[in-house]
Design a protein around this motif. Structure first.
Motif, PDB file in Angstrom:
ATOM      1  N   LYS A  97       0.832  -1.203   0.000  1.00  0.00           N
ATOM      2  CA  LYS A  97       0.000   0.000   0.000  1.00  0.00           C
ATOM      3  C   LYS A  97       0.868   1.255   0.000  1.00  0.00           C
ATOM      4  O   LYS A  97       0.550   2.231  -0.681  1.00  0.00           O
ATOM      5  CB  LYS A  97      -0.952   0.022   1.212  1.00  0.00           C
ATOM      6  N   PHE A 100       1.851   2.688  -3.295  1.00  0.00           N
ATOM      7  CA  PHE A 100       0.872   3.503  -4.037  1.00  0.00           C
ATOM      8  C   PHE A 100       0.551   4.834  -3.360  1.00  0.00           C
ATOM      9  O   PHE A 100      -0.280   5.599  -3.850  1.00  0.00           O
ATOM     10  CB  PHE A 100      -0.431   2.712  -4.200  1.00  0.00           C
ATOM     11  N   LEU A 104      -2.104   9.617  -2.810  1.00  0.00           N
ATOM     12  CA  LEU A 104      -2.915  10.201  -1.742  1.00  0.00           C
ATOM     13  C   LEU A 104      -2.401  11.598  -1.405  1.00  0.00           C
ATOM     14  O   LEU A 104      -1.192  11.807  -1.322  1.00  0.00           O
ATOM     15  CB  LEU A 104      -2.819   9.286  -0.510  1.00  0.00           C
ATOM     16  N   GLN A 108      -3.806  13.156   4.058  1.00  0.00           N
ATOM     17  CA  GLN A 108      -4.297  11.786   4.231  1.00  0.00           C
ATOM     18  C   GLN A 108      -3.154  10.789   4.298  1.00  0.00           C
ATOM     19  O   GLN A 108      -3.204   9.825   5.048  1.00  0.00           O
ATOM     20  CB  GLN A 108      -5.226  11.411   3.071  1.00  0.00           C
ATOM     21  N   GLU A 115      -1.120   6.320  11.600  1.00  0.00           N
ATOM     22  CA  GLU A 115      -1.974   5.294  12.199  1.00  0.00           C
ATOM     23  C   GLU A 115      -1.274   3.940  12.164  1.00  0.00           C
ATOM     24  O   GLU A 115      -1.313   3.179  13.135  1.00  0.00           O
ATOM     25  CB  GLU A 115      -3.301   5.257  11.437  1.00  0.00           C
ATOM     26  N   LYS A 119      -0.001   1.499  15.329  1.00  0.00           N
ATOM     27  CA  LYS A 119      -0.354   0.086  15.456  1.00  0.00           C
ATOM     28  C   LYS A 119       0.898  -0.791  15.528  1.00  0.00           C
ATOM     29  O   LYS A 119       0.950  -1.740  16.311  1.00  0.00           O
ATOM     30  CB  LYS A 119      -1.232  -0.355  14.267  1.00  0.00           C
TER      31      LYS A 119
ATOM     32  N   ASN B   4      -7.092  -4.336  -6.543  1.00  0.00           N
ATOM     33  CA  ASN B   4      -6.578  -3.026  -6.140  1.00  0.00           C
ATOM     34  C   ASN B   4      -5.198  -2.740  -6.724  1.00  0.00           C
ATOM     35  O   ASN B   4      -4.908  -1.600  -7.099  1.00  0.00           O
ATOM     36  CB  ASN B   4      -6.529  -2.928  -4.620  1.00  0.00           C
ATOM     37  N   ILE B   5      -4.375  -3.771  -6.798  1.00  0.00           N
ATOM     38  CA  ILE B   5      -3.042  -3.582  -7.369  1.00  0.00           C
ATOM     39  C   ILE B   5      -3.147  -3.224  -8.846  1.00  0.00           C
ATOM     40  O   ILE B   5      -2.469  -2.315  -9.326  1.00  0.00           O
ATOM     41  CB  ILE B   5      -2.193  -4.849  -7.175  1.00  0.00           C
ATOM     42  N   GLY B   8      -4.286   0.270  -9.124  1.00  0.00           N
ATOM     43  CA  GLY B   8      -3.180   1.163  -8.771  1.00  0.00           C
ATOM     44  C   GLY B   8      -2.185   1.318  -9.902  1.00  0.00           C
ATOM     45  O   GLY B   8      -1.725   2.426 -10.201  1.00  0.00           O
ATOM     46  N   MET B  78      -9.017   4.946  -4.725  1.00  0.00           N
ATOM     47  CA  MET B  78      -8.691   5.992  -3.755  1.00  0.00           C
ATOM     48  C   MET B  78      -9.290   5.679  -2.384  1.00  0.00           C
ATOM     49  O   MET B  78      -8.683   5.976  -1.358  1.00  0.00           O
ATOM     50  CB  MET B  78      -9.175   7.355  -4.252  1.00  0.00           C
ATOM     51  N   TYR B  80      -9.784   2.678  -1.217  1.00  0.00           N
ATOM     52  CA  TYR B  80      -8.910   1.633  -0.668  1.00  0.00           C
ATOM     53  C   TYR B  80      -7.661   2.250  -0.066  1.00  0.00           C
ATOM     54  O   TYR B  80      -7.245   1.921   1.052  1.00  0.00           O
ATOM     55  CB  TYR B  80      -8.540   0.608  -1.750  1.00  0.00           C
ATOM     56  N   LEU B  81      -7.053   3.197  -0.796  1.00  0.00           N
ATOM     57  CA  LEU B  81      -5.801   3.811  -0.349  1.00  0.00           C
ATOM     58  C   LEU B  81      -5.976   4.553   0.975  1.00  0.00           C
ATOM     59  O   LEU B  81      -5.095   4.534   1.836  1.00  0.00           O
ATOM     60  CB  LEU B  81      -5.313   4.821  -1.388  1.00  0.00           C
ATOM     61  N   ALA B  82      -7.112   5.209   1.133  1.00  0.00           N
ATOM     62  CA  ALA B  82      -7.326   6.055   2.318  1.00  0.00           C
ATOM     63  C   ALA B  82      -7.678   5.229   3.557  1.00  0.00           C
ATOM     64  O   ALA B  82      -7.587   5.719   4.673  1.00  0.00           O
ATOM     65  CB  ALA B  82      -8.423   7.071   2.029  1.00  0.00           C
ATOM     66  N   GLU B  83      -8.071   3.965   3.349  1.00  0.00           N
ATOM     67  CA  GLU B  83      -8.348   3.066   4.488  1.00  0.00           C
ATOM     68  C   GLU B  83      -7.096   2.866   5.332  1.00  0.00           C
ATOM     69  O   GLU B  83      -5.995   2.845   4.800  1.00  0.00           O
ATOM     70  CB  GLU B  83      -8.739   1.669   3.971  1.00  0.00           C
ATOM     71  N   PRO B  84      -7.273   2.666   6.646  1.00  0.00           N
ATOM     72  CA  PRO B  84      -6.096   2.339   7.468  1.00  0.00           C
ATOM     73  C   PRO B  84      -5.452   1.035   6.994  1.00  0.00           C
ATOM     74  O   PRO B  84      -6.158   0.121   6.542  1.00  0.00           O
ATOM     75  CB  PRO B  84      -6.661   2.178   8.880  1.00  0.00           C
ATOM     76  N   ILE B  85      -4.142   0.980   7.085  1.00  0.00           N
ATOM     77  CA  ILE B  85      -3.416  -0.249   6.741  1.00  0.00           C
ATOM     78  C   ILE B  85      -3.722  -1.289   7.797  1.00  0.00           C
ATOM     79  O   ILE B  85      -3.506  -1.063   8.983  1.00  0.00           O
ATOM     80  CB  ILE B  85      -1.899   0.021   6.698  1.00  0.00           C
ATOM     81  N   LYS B  86      -4.258  -2.428   7.360  1.00  0.00           N
ATOM     82  CA  LYS B  86      -4.641  -3.434   8.361  1.00  0.00           C
ATOM     83  C   LYS B  86      -3.461  -4.371   8.687  1.00  0.00           C
ATOM     84  O   LYS B  86      -2.706  -4.781   7.804  1.00  0.00           O
ATOM     85  CB  LYS B  86      -5.871  -4.213   7.899  1.00  0.00           C
TER      86      LYS B  86
END
Lengths: 183, 183
Positions: A97, A100, A104, A108, A115, A119, B4-5, B8, B78, B80-86
């Motif tokens: 991620k 890419f 952003l 952001q 974040e 973690k 997503n890749i 991207g 976009m 997906y990108l803005a989501e927190p990295i899990k």
DNA sequence: GGACACATGTAAATGGTTACATGATTTT
DNA sequence: AAAATCATGTAACCATTTACATGTGTCC
């Protein structure tokens, strides 16, 4: 892969499917994960192939299913272990991620990075706690050196991730990422 | 994930399925891999969902299929990108095998480790070559800082792997793995 | 003309996850 | 007596690899 991990865990000690789930989570959760929906069918498969054997222990209304590794299971696992470690067996969705993240907007981007840094720091803290406990228990000196070493790898890998993310959040020159002290 | 890749990569430039395979291999091969058998059906899926569109370019007997990202595809990517990295999206089969290496007799164990160290050093060498080239080309200064940074992460991660494997091959005290210079 | 990279695709098999279903035992 | 954890399992789904099938363009 899961089959080999189960065999490896059963090399240490006989176990139930539930117990396998827990030890996989605790011991190698940083590098691998497995769900019940894969573990139970895998045990069935391994039993059919005669690589594990099942002992049912009845106590009261409950039947505990304890699996142990057989001689042919041991042989299969040992030949897996002796194989060269193959490259390309890695998957790191975090870094993926970040690759890419240029798309952003600045605000952001640093939010996502911050974040993730938080973690990762939490996770590192937990690993360091485990290390402290196992260190005072004098682990990793004899027959479990390698097993124990993966905890140290996890700590160092987490530290690298944090250092890397902070570096790019601050947009420091990338070259400087490679510069470390005299060690 | 693959969807997503692909989105991207198409954010950077329109591309064929074959081109996608190559750029995935070259750019993020250290963290991810995908086969044609997953890429072509993924493109078909994304087309049906209207996240990419297909332009067929005929030249001679050959038809080139070039995919480009649509507005809704951009929006999906976009978000997906803005989501927190899990966390937990990692899989490291190398370290997984090392976890079990206590079961292998000393001689075989150091053989396995040595062979892996050699392969990792080769790989690191290749990454350093790429870095040298991209560095003289003045990359990573503007709109591709993050993209470029993953190469540096790859270099540092490889160095850590080598340092770790050499450390445990020599059975040095594990605590010393955590000790680095003043940086 | 042979080798190799370019190029697209499909079918079967693999290796899982997620969600569901069920129930016993232990802890609060 | 409720909640948490222990415990086992299945079915539907999902993502992906492997192997196959086919053909074009380019370089030596």
């Amino acid at each position: 892969m899961l089959d080999n991990i189960i065999l490896g865990m059963l090399m240490k000690s006989e176990m139930s499917g539930y117990g396998l789930k827990k030890i996989i989570e605790h011991d190698i959760g940083a590098f691998y994960s497995a769900s019940f929906g894969s573990i139970y069918p895998a045990l069935e498969r391994l039993k059919r192939q005669n690589y594990v054997k099942l002992t049912e222990i009845k106590n009261g209304a409950r039947v505990k299913k304890i699996y142990s590794i057989t001689q042919s299971g041991r042989a299969v696992f040992m030949s897996y272990l002796a194989e060269p470690i193959k490259m390309g067996g890695e998957r790191n969705e975090h870094i993926l991620k970040i690759y890419f993240l240029d798309f952003l907007p600045e605000k952001q981007r640093s939010l996502v990075l911050l974040e993730f840094i938080q973690k990762t720091k939490m996770y590192l803290g937990a690993l360091e706690q485990v290390e402290k406990m196992l260190d005072t228990a004098q682990m990793g000196n004899d027959g479990n050196y390698c097993e124990f070493s993966t905890l140290y790898y996890g700590i160092e890998a987490s530290r690298l991730t944090i250092r890397y993310c902070e570096h790019i959040r601050d947009r420091k020159p990338l070259k400087k990422l490679l510069e470390r002290g005299p060690f």
